[in-house]
Motif scaffolding. Structure first.
Motif, short mmCIF file in Angstrom:
data_model
loop_
_atom_site.label_atom_id
_atom_site.label_comp_id
_atom_site.label_asym_id
_atom_site.label_seq_id
_atom_site.Cartn_x
_atom_site.Cartn_y
_atom_site.Cartn_z
N UNK A 141 18.17 23.36 -33.53
CA UNK A 141 17.07 24.32 -33.64
C UNK A 141 16.79 24.80 -32.22
N UNK A 142 16.72 26.12 -32.02
CA UNK A 142 16.45 26.65 -30.69
C UNK A 142 15.10 27.36 -30.67
N UNK A 143 14.49 27.34 -29.50
CA UNK A 143 13.19 28.01 -29.33
C UNK A 143 13.01 28.39 -27.87
N UNK A 144 12.40 29.53 -27.63
CA UNK A 144 12.01 29.93 -26.28
C UNK A 144 10.58 29.45 -26.04
N UNK A 145 10.40 28.69 -24.99
CA UNK A 145 9.07 28.18 -24.66
C UNK A 145 8.15 29.33 -24.28
N UNK A 171 17.20 19.65 -30.56
CA UNK A 171 16.21 20.68 -30.23
C UNK A 171 16.51 21.21 -28.83
N UNK A 172 16.78 22.52 -28.75
CA UNK A 172 17.14 23.19 -27.50
C UNK A 172 16.05 24.19 -27.14
N UNK A 173 15.54 24.09 -25.92
CA UNK A 173 14.42 24.92 -25.48
C UNK A 173 14.82 25.73 -24.25
N UNK A 174 14.67 27.04 -24.37
CA UNK A 174 14.79 27.95 -23.24
C UNK A 174 13.42 28.02 -22.57
N UNK A 175 13.33 27.40 -21.39
CA UNK A 175 12.07 27.42 -20.63
C UNK A 175 12.25 28.18 -19.33
N UNK A 176 13.11 29.21 -19.37
CA UNK A 176 13.51 29.94 -18.17
C UNK A 176 12.31 30.41 -17.36
N UNK A 177 11.31 30.98 -18.01
CA UNK A 177 10.19 31.58 -17.28
C UNK A 177 8.91 30.74 -17.35
#
Length: 370
Positions: A141-145, A171-177
């Motif tokens: 499951x992916x999500x952008x923080x 669980x994969x989280x894009x927390x780039x910003x």
């Protein structure tokens, strides 16, 4: 066809309030001017082990951590290749979460989307409903923080707690910003992979990406035949364990700058840095409410990027240009053709303070006649 535009040496300095890159301390930039050395020297081991272990200390994580020469975008691809055999559930609520889904499709994975209107946030109960009702097994499951296209901060902690009920789903989280400017307890909330770009809330020059990986995700990647070469977990962490270095030649000057900046971040602390960003976000929202409205769903506003709905009907492009020319400050319009003149965005991240954000909002008020 694009023609060459000669780079000049006399550009005026602009203070950056865009969603990244952001302002960088002068002494951090100066660190990049050190004499060059080899990436297999003992000095490199000293440098790389320092920045890795300092970052783990700052984030308060016991998980594996790598710092690679890349944009955070690298880990869209790497995490997909490393963890997804067939099916991935991508929660989408803006441009960057949708791009993550597009990357997975290009890699040949079966992608299901849990879609929300731009400006709305992902809801943990919706994730649970999909996982409970689907006849598929989702590997990830992916999500952008922090969806910087819309200014939404998704509740990744609660979503991670839901995904934890499905031990074979990662669980994969894009927390780039967001990472570095918005506190998250990575180990507590079943986040298997979380990654960021350092030119955002880390207040660094572009060029490095940070990725935190759980032991479970590492073990899963070891069993797959389709793991990423450059961003492979086993390759990166095994090389670090043996050599204390990166497996490929890194951007050494930027890592020197990173070492300096991380000392500042450790001094401020993860929660202290997050609290400062929360103060900037609160100020910006209060200011916006006097003249405009916030675009994100109430209660899910980003702590690092304000997306403000242009309810006052100002000329967004013209205001941005005039603030840039008269005040040497840069902020951002709405994202792409979808939001364009409908919104504008202020990046209150990195080394900014409430006082420096107020300098920008005062300039906007003056130029826009608010």
């Amino acid at each position: 066809m694009t023609k060459k535009r000669e780079y000049k040496d006399n550009y005026p300095r602009k203070k950056l309030y865009i969603p990244g890159p952001t302002e960088v301390r002068d002494d951090v930039i100066e660190e990049m001017a050190q004499p060059m050395f080899g990436h297999r020297m003992d000095r490199m081991t000293d440098l790389y082990t320092t920045i890795v272990e300092d970052t783990k200390e700052f984030l308060g994580t016991d998980h594996n951590l790598m710092i690679l020469t890349a944009s955070g975008t690298e880990f869209w691809e790497a995490s997909t290749l490393n963890l997804v055999d067939e099916n991935i559930l991508c929660t989408t609520c803006g441009s960057f979460s949708e791009r993550h889904a597009n990357v997975a499709e290009r890699l040949g994975k079966n992608v299901d989307r849990l879609e929300y209107e731009w400006g709305q946030a992902v809801k943990p109960e919706d994730v649970r409903e999909v996982l409970e009702s689907s006849d598929k097994h989702y590997d990830v499951v992916s999500c952008v923080m922090n969806e910087s296209s819309t200014g939404v901060r998704n509740p990744i902690e609660e979503i991670g707690d839901v995904v934890a009920e499905y031990p074979e789903t990662y669980f994969v989280v894009d927390a780039v910003s967001a990472l570095g400017g918005d506190y998250v307890d990575i180990d507590e909330h079943n986040i298997d992979v979380i990654f960021a770009s350092t030119q955002k809330a880390f207040a660094m020059p572009p060029g490095l990406a940070v990725c935190v990986v759980s032991d479970e995700a590492y073990d899963r990647e070891v069993t797959t035949d389709s793991a990423s070469w450059y961003g492979g977990f086993q390759r990166a962490f095994d090389y670090y364990d043996r050599k204390g270095q990166t497996h490929s030649t890194p951007a050494i000057p930027i890592m020197l700058a990173y070492r300096k900046q991380m000392k500042y971040m450790l001094d401020e602390g993860h929660k202290g840095r997050s609290d400062r960003h929360a103060e900037m976000a609160e100020y910006t929202r209060d200011w916006a409410s006097q003249y405009f409205e916030m675009f994100p769903e109430e209660g899910y506003e980003s702590q690092t990027v304000a997306c403000i709905e242009n309810t006052h009907g100002i000329d967004v492009a013209g205001t941005i240009k005039q603030v840039n020319e008269e005040y040497d400050m840069a902020f951002s319009n709405g994202y792409g053709s979808v939001l364009g003149e409908k919104t504008f965005r202020i990046g209150h991240m990195g080394e900014h303070t409430v006082d420096s954000i107020k300098e920008l909002t005062d300039a906007i008020e003056d130029v826009a006649g608010l």
